[in-house]
Design an enzyme around this catalytic site. Structure first.
Site, PDB file in Angstrom:
ATOM      1  N   LYS A  89     -44.851  57.941  28.385  1.00  0.00           N
ATOM      2  CA  LYS A  89     -46.020  58.454  29.098  1.00  0.00           C
ATOM      3  C   LYS A  89     -45.737  59.722  29.908  1.00  0.00           C
ATOM      4  O   LYS A  89     -46.603  60.567  30.094  1.00  0.00           O
ATOM      5  CB  LYS A  89     -46.588  57.371  30.015  1.00  0.00           C
ATOM      6  CG  LYS A  89     -47.226  56.206  29.277  1.00  0.00           C
ATOM      7  CD  LYS A  89     -48.518  56.610  28.588  1.00  0.00           C
ATOM      8  CE  LYS A  89     -49.238  55.408  27.972  1.00  0.00           C
ATOM      9  NZ  LYS A  89     -50.399  55.838  27.152  1.00  0.00           N
ATOM     10  N   GLU A 111     -56.226  56.818  34.814  1.00  0.00           N
ATOM     11  CA  GLU A 111     -56.463  55.406  34.547  1.00  0.00           C
ATOM     12  C   GLU A 111     -55.147  54.830  34.048  1.00  0.00           C
ATOM     13  O   GLU A 111     -54.283  55.564  33.575  1.00  0.00           O
ATOM     14  CB  GLU A 111     -57.532  55.234  33.463  1.00  0.00           C
ATOM     15  CG  GLU A 111     -57.034  55.331  32.001  1.00  0.00           C
ATOM     16  CD  GLU A 111     -56.450  56.679  31.615  1.00  0.00           C
ATOM     17  OE1 GLU A 111     -56.851  57.678  32.247  1.00  0.00           O
ATOM     18  OE2 GLU A 111     -55.600  56.739  30.712  1.00  0.00           O
ATOM     19  N   SER A 377     -41.335  52.899  22.530  1.00  0.00           N
ATOM     20  CA  SER A 377     -42.114  53.677  23.490  1.00  0.00           C
ATOM     21  C   SER A 377     -41.862  53.340  24.952  1.00  0.00           C
ATOM     22  O   SER A 377     -42.041  54.183  25.819  1.00  0.00           O
ATOM     23  CB  SER A 377     -43.604  53.528  23.172  1.00  0.00           C
ATOM     24  OG  SER A 377     -43.955  52.156  23.157  1.00  0.00           O
TER      25      SER A 377
END
Lengths: 392, 259
Positions: A89, A111, A377
Site C-alpha cells: 500500500k 478509507e 502483498s
C-alpha cells in the site's frame, strides 16, 4: 486489445468518472494534472528516493524452494510484505502524498479496510507533516485493532464508518462525503485501483513498481524478464494491478487474480465480485459490482477486511471481460489454510488477503518448469487474532 | 424545445418557487402518493421524488437514513412507478425524479424514460450522471419524451462549465448553496451571497434554484432574494420521520415556509 486506460478514462467498457458535481472540480484537477506531475523529473526523483530509502525497495523476489517442491513448479514470492508498514500500500501513498503537495493540499483523507492503506497513509502524512483522517468501518476497526492503534500512534484521526455493512464500502462512502464537504484544502488518497478516473490509472502507475522490479529480478534469476504466471489477490485490486502492469501486453504471461469467496459464492456471504457481480456504478466508476436486480449494492462478506468489498477496479473488470485475466474465488477456509501452510513451509506469515493468492496453488496445476510469481502483498501480523482463533 | 409542466412553471411563475424533496417509500412504503397529494394541496410548487439507493455518497445523515429505511420497506424503481401510475389524476404541479445512476441503469434507461413520461414525470436529477454521457447517450431520448434534465452546480464550478450546463439545460439549474453533502444547515454566509450574486450576474438562460442547507422560512426567504426559488430536502424528511399525521404536518410545514 488495449488494457491500459484510454483518453476518456475507460478500460474497454469500464471506468469513467460518475461523480456528483460537488466532487467534479477536485477530480478534474487531478485528471488534468496527474500525468504531468508524475512525469516531472523532480517528482520521479523524490518518489524513487523515498521508495528506495524509506520503503526499502526494491523488495526481494524470493525463490520459495519448499513451496515449489510441494506444488512441483517454480514459485517466486514478490516480497511486498517487507516494505515499510508491511504491505504494498505504501507505494501508492508515497506517490499520492507527493502529488497532493504539488497540488497545494494540506490535508489528507483516506478509507481503509484492513488498515494497511490507513497505516500507509498515516505514515506518509507523518513523514510530510500533513493532517490525516482515515475512515474505517466499525467492523474492521474491531477486527484489525493493531492497525488502528498504529494509525493513532502515527498521529492520524481514525473515524468509524457506521452506516451500511460498516466495512470498506462504507468507509469509502464516508471519505467521499468528507471530500465533498472539504473541497479545497483536502486530497483524498484512494487506496485501490477503484474510484473515478484518474484514480484507477494513477494508483496502478504508482503500484507498477512491483512488476517493473519483477521484470528486472527475473532477468537475473531466470534469464528472461517475464514469468509464465503472476498471481495476486484482488479486492479493489491494487497489488494485482501493480503486479500485472508491465505484463498486461505480454500474452505469454498468465494473469491470475484471487477474489474473496467468503463462505462460498452460493452462500450469500461472499465478496467474489466477478463471480457474482454485474456491470454498474459504484464509487464513481463503471465496473462490475455485487448488486440486487434493483441496482442496490449488496453487502459483501470476507474474513479478510481488505477484500471485503462489493466492487472491483475497472482494469480487472476489463481483464476478466476480455479473458486476459483469470479470476478464481477463494473461500475463507481455503485462504486460512493456505496462510497457515505458507507460514509453516516458508516461515512467512502472510496477510489473510495475500493468503487468498496462495490458495490458487490448490486450484490450478502448474507445469514443473513454469515460473510462477505470487505477489506477497502484505504480512500477517495484523491478522494474528484471526489466525489464532480460526477453526481449521 | 422541451415543453412540460416544469418549463411552463418558469414561464408563468416568477418568484419564491418552493421545491420539496422526499424519498419514495419513506416513512412507510405506501406513503408516496399521500405525500405527493399533501404537498400539492399545501402549495408546494415543484416536487422531487427521491429514488432510494444503498450508497448515496452526496447525501448527509438524514437522507441516508430515509434511503435506507425506504429500501428496508421494499421500495424499488418498479414499485415507485406502480405507486405513481395514476398520480396525474390529482397532481398538477411539476414532479421530478432524483436519484443515483446505478438503480436507473439496472432498471434500463429507455424503459425508465418511457415509464416516467407515461406516468407524467417532467424530468430527472441524476447527480452522478456525467454531463458528457448525458449529451452523447441520453439527451435525445429524454428530449423525445419531453423530460428535463437538471444539473447541479456548486461554488467551485467554473463559469465555463456553468455556461455549458446552461446551454444544454431546459428547466432549471440546481445551485448547490455550499460545497457539502445534503442536510448541513447554517445561516447563509457572505461568501455564499457573493456566489449567488455571481450566478445572477451571469444572466443564464435558465433560472436557478438554490438547494442544500435550506431548511426553514428564514433560509428559504434569503435564498429567494438571490434566486427564483429554493429546494428543501433534509428538513422535510426530518419532519416526516417524526410525523404522526402526514397530511396535517406536511400542510403546516409548507405553509410555515410560504407564509
Amino acid at each position: 486489445m488495449i488494457y491500459t486506460v484510454n483518453e476518456a478514462g475507460y478500460y474497454g467498457k469500464f471506468g469513467g468518472a460518475y461523480i456528483p458535481e460537488m466532487l467534479y472540480p477536485n477530480v478534474e484537477e487531478l485528471r488534468e494534472r496527474y500525468l504531468d506531475i508524475i512525469n516531472e523529473p523532480a517528482f520521479q526523483q523524490e518518489f524513487q528516493e523515498l521508495l528506495h530509502d524509506y520503503v526499502g525497495r526494491p523488495s526481494p523476489l524470493y525463490f520459495a524452494k519448499r513451496l515449489s517442491d510441494l506444488y512441483n513448479t517454480k514459485i517466486y514470492l514478490k516480497r511486498e510484505d517487507l516494505n515499510h508498514t508491511g504491505a504494498h500500500k505504501i507505494n501508492n501513498t508515497i506517490g499520492q502524498v507527493l502529488l497532493a503537495k504539488r497540488l497545494g493540499k494540506q490535508k489528507i483523507i483516506a478509507e481503509t479496510g484492513a488498515g494497511q492503506h490507513g497505516v500507509a497513509t498515516a505514515t506518509v502524512c507523518a513523514l510530510m507533516g500533513l493532517e490525516c483522517i482515515v475512515y474505517m468501518g466499525e467492523i474492521d476497526i474491531a477486527r484489525q485493532r493493531p492497525n488502528v492503534e498504529r494509525m493513532k500512534m502515527l498521529g492520524a484521526k481514525v473515524v468509524p464508518a457506521t452506516s451500511g455493512s460498516r466495512t470498506l464500502k462504507d468507509a469509502t462512502n464516508e471519505a467521499m462525503r468528507h471530500w465533498i464537504n472539504n473541497p479545497t484544502d483536502t486530497h483524498y488518497i484512494i487506496g485501490s485501483v477503484v474510484g473515478p478516473h484518474p484514480y484507477p490509472d494513477m494508483v496502478a502507475r504508482f503500484q507498477s513498481v512491483i512488476s517493473a522490479e519483477i521484470k528486472q529480478q527475473l532477468q537475473t534469476k531466470e534469464g528472461r524478464d517475464y514469468p509464465d504466471y503472476v498471481i495476486a489477490c484482488v479486492g479493489g485490486g491494487s497489488n494485482a494491478a501493480g503486479a500485472f502492469y508491465h505484463f498486461l501486453d505480454n500474452q505469454k504471461v498468465g494473469l491470475i487474480g484471487a477474489e474473496a469467496g467468503g463462505l462460498g459464492i452460493d452462500s450469500g456471504k461472499s465478496a467474489a465480485t466477478l463471480a457474482l457481480g454485474k456491470i454498474g456504478i459504484l464509487h464513481g466508476s463503471k465496473t462490475v459490482l455485487m448488486q440486487t436486480t434493483d441496482g442496490q449494492v449488496v453487502e459483501p462478506h470476507s474474513i479478510s477486511a481488505g477484500l471485503d468489498y462489493p466492487g472491483i477496479g475497472p482494469l480487472h473488470a476489463h481483464l476478466s471481460d476480455t479473458q486476459r485475466g483469470q479470476f478464481y474465488s477463494i473461500t475463507d477456509d481455503e485462504a486460512m489454510r493456505a496462510g497457515l501452510l505458507v507460514s509453516r513451509t516458508e516461515g512467512i506469515i502472510p496477510a489473510i488477503e495475500t493468503a487468498h493468492a496462495f490458495a490458487i496453488l490448490t486450484k490450478k496445476t502448474f507445469q514443473v518448469n513454469d515460473v510462477v510469481v505470487i505477489c506477497l502483498s502484505g504480512r500477517g501480523d495484523k491478522d494474528l487474532d484471526t489466525y489464532v482463533n480460526y477453526q481449521y | 424545445m422541451i415543453q412540460n409542466r416544469l418549463t411552463k412553471l418558469f414561464q408563468t411563475s416568477q418568484q419564491n418557487i418552493l421545491t420539496i424533496y422526499f424519498t419514495a417509500g419513506f416513512p412507510q412504503l405506501r406513503d408516496t402518493q399521500r405525500i405527493l397529494e399533501a404537498l400539492e394541496q399545501s402549495g408546494a410548487d415543484i416536487i422531487e421524488i427521491g429514488m432510494p439507493f444503498s450508497d448515496p455518497i452526496a447525501d448527509g445523515e438524514v437522507i441516508q437514513m430515509s434511503n435506507q429505511q425506504a429500501l428496508e420497506n421494499g421500495m424499488t424503481i418498479a414499485k415507485m412507478f406502480e405507486q405513481i401510475a395514476n398520480f396525474r389524476q390529482k397532481i398538477k404541479i411539476p414532479v421530478l425524479l432524483m436519484g443515483y445512476l446505478n438503480p436507473v441503469l439496472q432498471f434500463g434507461m429507455e424503459r425508465f424514460c418511457q415509464t416516467a413520461a407515461q406516468v407524467g414525470i417532467d424530468g430527472f436529477i441524476l447527480p452522478d450522471l456525467p454531463l458528457n454521457e448525458y449529451l452523447s447517450d441520453y439527451k435525445s431520448l429524454w428530449d423525445a419524451h419531453n423530460l428535463s434534465n437538471v444539473f447541479l452546480i456548486t461554488p467551485q464550478t467554473p463559469e465555463s462549465r456553468i455556461r455549458m450546463i446552461d446551454e444544454v439545460s431546459e428547466g432549471f439549474i440546481y445551485a448547490v448553496s455550499t460545497s457539502s453533502t445534503t442536510g448541513k444547515t447554517s445561516a447563509i454566509s457572505a461568501s455564499q451571497t457573493a456566489y449567488f450574486a455571481r450566478l445572477q450576474a451571469l444572466n443564464l438562460k435558465n433560472p436557478f434554484l438554490i438547494g442544500f442547507g435550506i431548511s426553514d422560512k428564514a433560509s428559504f426567504r434569503q435564498a429567494c432574494t438571490h434566486a427564483r426559488g429554493a429546494i428543501i430536502g433534509s428538513a422535510f424528511i426530518k419532519m416526516l420521520q417524526n410525523s404522526q399525521d402526514l397530511p396535517v404536518d406536511i400542510a403546516n410545514f409548507v405553509q410555515k415556509i410560504k407564509s
